[in-house]
Design a protein around this motif. Structure first.
Motif, short mmCIF file in Angstrom:
data_model
loop_
_atom_site.label_atom_id
_atom_site.label_comp_id
_atom_site.label_asym_id
_atom_site.label_seq_id
_atom_site.Cartn_x
_atom_site.Cartn_y
_atom_site.Cartn_z
N GLU A 317 0.82 -1.21 0.00
CA GLU A 317 0.00 0.00 0.00
C GLU A 317 0.86 1.27 0.00
OE1 GLU A 317 -2.48 -0.34 3.37
OE2 GLU A 317 -3.90 -1.76 2.45
N GLN A 318 1.92 1.28 0.80
CA GLN A 318 2.81 2.45 0.83
C GLN A 318 3.50 2.66 -0.51
OE1 GLN A 318 5.45 1.83 4.09
NE2 GLN A 318 3.91 2.24 5.69
N GLN A 319 3.85 1.56 -1.17
CA GLN A 319 4.48 1.68 -2.48
C GLN A 319 3.51 2.32 -3.48
OE1 GLN A 319 5.84 -2.03 -4.09
NE2 GLN A 319 6.72 -1.08 -5.93
N LEU A 320 2.25 1.83 -3.43
CA LEU A 320 1.25 2.40 -4.34
C LEU A 320 0.98 3.87 -4.03
CD1 LEU A 320 -1.29 -0.60 -4.50
CD2 LEU A 320 0.31 0.17 -6.29
N ARG A 321 0.88 4.21 -2.74
CA ARG A 321 0.63 5.60 -2.35
C ARG A 321 1.79 6.50 -2.76
NH1 ARG A 321 -0.66 5.62 3.87
NH2 ARG A 321 -0.65 7.88 3.43
N LEU A 322 2.99 5.96 -2.62
CA LEU A 322 4.17 6.77 -2.99
C LEU A 322 4.19 7.04 -4.49
CD1 LEU A 322 6.72 8.15 -1.99
CD2 LEU A 322 7.93 5.97 -2.25
N HIS A 323 3.92 6.01 -5.28
CA HIS A 323 3.88 6.21 -6.73
C HIS A 323 2.75 7.17 -7.12
CE1 HIS A 323 6.95 3.58 -8.44
NE2 HIS A 323 6.68 2.69 -7.49
N HIS A 324 1.60 7.03 -6.44
CA HIS A 324 0.47 7.91 -6.74
C HIS A 324 0.80 9.37 -6.38
CE1 HIS A 324 -3.64 9.16 -7.35
NE2 HIS A 324 -3.69 9.66 -6.11
N ALA A 325 1.42 9.57 -5.20
CA ALA A 325 1.81 10.93 -4.79
C ALA A 325 2.81 11.53 -5.75
CB ALA A 325 2.36 10.90 -3.36
N MET A 326 3.76 10.71 -6.19
CA MET A 326 4.77 11.21 -7.12
C MET A 326 4.11 11.62 -8.45
SD MET A 326 8.08 9.22 -8.68
CE MET A 326 6.97 8.14 -9.60
N SER A 327 3.16 10.82 -8.93
CA SER A 327 2.48 11.17 -10.18
C SER A 327 1.67 12.44 -10.04
CB SER A 327 1.58 10.00 -10.61
OG SER A 327 2.33 8.83 -10.84
N GLN A 328 0.98 12.56 -8.87
CA GLN A 328 0.20 13.78 -8.64
C GLN A 328 1.10 15.02 -8.60
OE1 GLN A 328 -2.09 13.05 -5.06
NE2 GLN A 328 -3.95 12.65 -6.28
N ARG A 329 2.26 14.89 -7.93
CA ARG A 329 3.17 16.05 -7.83
C ARG A 329 3.68 16.45 -9.22
NH1 ARG A 329 6.32 18.48 -3.89
NH2 ARG A 329 7.18 20.37 -4.85
N LEU A 330 4.02 15.47 -10.02
CA LEU A 330 4.51 15.79 -11.37
C LEU A 330 3.40 16.43 -12.20
CD1 LEU A 330 6.65 12.62 -12.21
CD2 LEU A 330 7.46 14.93 -11.69
N ALA A 331 2.17 15.90 -12.06
CA ALA A 331 1.06 16.50 -12.80
C ALA A 331 0.79 17.92 -12.34
CB ALA A 331 -0.20 15.63 -12.63
N GLN A 332 0.89 18.15 -11.01
CA GLN A 332 0.68 19.50 -10.46
C GLN A 332 1.71 20.49 -10.99
OE1 GLN A 332 0.87 19.62 -6.20
NE2 GLN A 332 0.47 21.81 -6.08
N GLU A 333 2.99 20.06 -11.06
CA GLU A 333 4.03 20.94 -11.57
C GLU A 333 3.84 21.23 -13.06
OE1 GLU A 333 5.64 21.73 -8.05
OE2 GLU A 333 6.32 22.56 -9.95
N ASN A 334 3.37 20.22 -13.80
CA ASN A 334 3.11 20.45 -15.22
C ASN A 334 1.95 21.43 -15.43
OD1 ASN A 334 5.15 18.85 -16.34
ND2 ASN A 334 3.95 16.98 -16.13
N ARG A 335 0.90 21.28 -14.58
CA ARG A 335 -0.23 22.23 -14.67
C ARG A 335 0.24 23.64 -14.31
NH1 ARG A 335 -3.08 17.93 -12.22
NH2 ARG A 335 -2.90 18.94 -10.18
N ARG A 336 1.10 23.76 -13.31
CA ARG A 336 1.61 25.08 -12.92
C ARG A 336 2.43 25.70 -14.06
NH1 ARG A 336 6.38 26.79 -10.47
NH2 ARG A 336 6.19 28.74 -9.27
N LEU A 337 3.23 24.87 -14.72
CA LEU A 337 4.02 25.37 -15.84
C LEU A 337 3.12 25.83 -16.98
CD1 LEU A 337 6.82 25.79 -17.09
CD2 LEU A 337 6.73 23.43 -17.90
N ASP A 338 2.07 25.05 -17.27
CA ASP A 338 1.13 25.45 -18.33
C ASP A 338 0.39 26.73 -17.96
OD1 ASP A 338 0.22 21.99 -19.06
OD2 ASP A 338 1.89 23.25 -19.79
N ASN A 339 0.02 26.87 -16.68
CA ASN A 339 -0.68 28.08 -16.22
C ASN A 339 0.20 29.31 -16.37
OD1 ASN A 339 -2.73 29.65 -15.00
ND2 ASN A 339 -1.73 29.46 -13.02
N LEU A 340 1.48 29.17 -15.98
CA LEU A 340 2.40 30.31 -16.13
C LEU A 340 2.59 30.67 -17.59
CD1 LEU A 340 5.10 29.34 -13.47
CD2 LEU A 340 3.42 31.18 -13.31
N THR A 341 2.64 29.66 -18.45
CA THR A 341 2.78 29.93 -19.90
C THR A 341 1.57 30.69 -20.42
OG1 THR A 341 4.06 27.90 -20.16
CG2 THR A 341 3.09 28.86 -22.14
#
Length: 446
Positions: A317-341
């Motif tokens: 479960e921790q492995q899955l949560r960690l992978h999910h959190a990492m994917s969410q963080r990367l998606a959040q940073e990509n959305r922030r980059l698109d918003n700034l653009t």
């Protein structure tokens, strides 16, 4: 009379020594005339202005350094020794430096200011401020309508759309640009809203770029707490501001390339971080599996199968949560980059300029309508006043049958005692005049 009797040669010799000692070398400008270039290689000419002229000589060893061919009628700037040509007793100038007037004088001022500011330490490398890394907000000091801002924004849009840009509009040519540039630098420092300043404008002649060679602008650049990058003109153009600035770029586009960084590099950095994170997660998982295996071997005798199953499930479960959190963080940073653009694309100076132009057109129309209305009201008031004035005019009184009596000097008569029998008078009627002769007078009894 003097007790000392001089010869002409002795007097000329003393006059020559006095001139050379008192004046030495001077800079002066004037027009070349009567230029002679004999086979000896020396130049002989007259330097003149509207009122006066001086004979000049420039010997071969000196004129070899002149980079242009002088001709009659050319305005030049020369440095010369004031002296006297003894055989003829003529004062003349021995020229040792010549350059075209205009640019030559400006270049002389440039070199003098450069030497003075360098001696004060304004160009010293120890006074240069390092540029921040990374630059998140860039301030640009330039004309909002010039070619430089267009070139800079195009490069920034291509290389790093997420970089925030704040424009400090100012004039970049003419005498008015000097205080405007200084004030723009002061405003940027007062607001303290950017990481770095870019001082820039497009190419032009030496006169066009001269405001960047002024001492006031140089001292404003030196006093700035914010780092300043100077990019003035083309690569061959060098200004005093370039020497004082913390960094010089050869062109506005090159400065934008230098300051923007590259979005591809940022994406590569994110990919590297992601790889390192995955590696760290894998290593952590491997360590946890090894630890779990060790605990399992130690607890084999007790057969705690339920506890091991629980721990294994928690680990998954921790492995899955960690992978999910990492994917969410990367998606959040990509959305922030698109918003700034998107925000950068929306905040275009051209759109602001168009809005101000539309407001100016609207205000101009309102002003024109107001002026037309005011003019009509004033015209009506003038007509009414003219009618009132006409109503009380003496000429209107004459129209009702009255007359104005005047003596021969044109003075209006109001009393019979002002004339005598036999005087000639003039009577002005509503239409025309009458010439009268007084037969008798009857003074007033009042």
């Amino acid at each position: 009379m003097s007790n000392q009797i001089l010869t002409v040669s002795a007097l000329n010799r003393q006059l020559k020594a006095t001139l050379e000692q008192q004046w030495g070398r001077v800079w002066l400008t004037g027009e070349i005339s009567n230029l002679a270039t004999p086979s000896s290689g020396h130049w002989y000419f007259t330097l003149k202005d509207e009122r006066s002229q001086l004979r000049c000589a420039m010997f071969r060893g000196r004129n070899n350094r002149v980079t242009f061919r002088p001709r009659d009628g050319m305005q030049v700037l020369v440095r010369a020794q004031v002296t006297l040509y003894e055989p003829r007793g003529d004062m003349q100038l021995l020229v040792d430096s010549m350059q075209p007037a205009g640019d030559g004088l400006l270049k002389q001022q440039f070199e003098e200011l450069k030497l003075r500011l360098a001696a004060e330490g304004l160009f010293a490398s120890g006074a240069k401020q390092p540029l921040p890394d990374p630059i998140q907000t860039l301030g640009i000091i330039t004309s909002p309508t010039g070619a430089a801002i267009h070139d800079v924004l195009s490069v920034l849009q291509r290389r790093n759309p997420a970089l925030k840009v704040i424009l400090y509009p100012t004039q970049v040519q003419g005498r008015e640009a000097i205080p405007a540039l200084c004030r723009a630098i002061e405003i940027a420092n007062e607001r303290d809203e950017v990481d770095c300043l870019l001082l820039t404008r497009g190419g032009g002649s030496l006169e066009d770029l001269w405001c960047f060679n002024e001492e006031a602008v140089a001292r404003a650049v030196f006093a700035s707490r914010l780092p300043i990058v100077s990019a003035v003109g083309h690569e061959v153009d060098v200004t005093i501001a370039d020497f004082v600035a913390d960094l010089r770029a050869p062109t506005p586009s090159a400065a934008a390339e230098m300051l923007s960084g590259d979005q591809r590099h940022q994406r590569q950095a994110i990919a590297n971080l992601q790889h390192r994170l995955n590696h760290a997660i894998g290593r952590t998982l491997q360590q946890q599996r090894s630890r779990l295996s060790l605990l399992d071997s130690r607890l084999t005798a007790a057969h705690p199968s339920r506890q091991l199953a629980t721990l294994s499930q928690r680990l998954d479960e921790q492995q899955l949560r960690l992978h999910h959190a990492m994917s969410q963080r990367l998606a959040q940073e990509n959305r922030r980059l698109d918003n700034l653009t998107t925000r950068l694309q929306a905040w275009q100076p051209q759109r602001q300029v168009r809005q101000r132009q539309e407001q100016l057109t609207s205000l101009s129309d309102r002003l024109q309508r107001s002026m037309s209305s005011l003019t009509e009201r004033k015209r009506q008031q003038l007509g009414a006043q003219a009618q009132a004035l006409n109503a009380i005019s003496p000429l209107a009184v004459l129209g009702r049958g009255y007359a104005i009596l005047q003596d021969q000097s044109g003075k209006a008569l109001t009393d019979a005692s002002q004339v005598q029998a036999g005087d000639n008078l003039n009577a002005r009627l509503h239409r025309g005049e009458l010439s009268l002769k007084v037969e008798r007078t009857t003074p007033s009894t009042d």
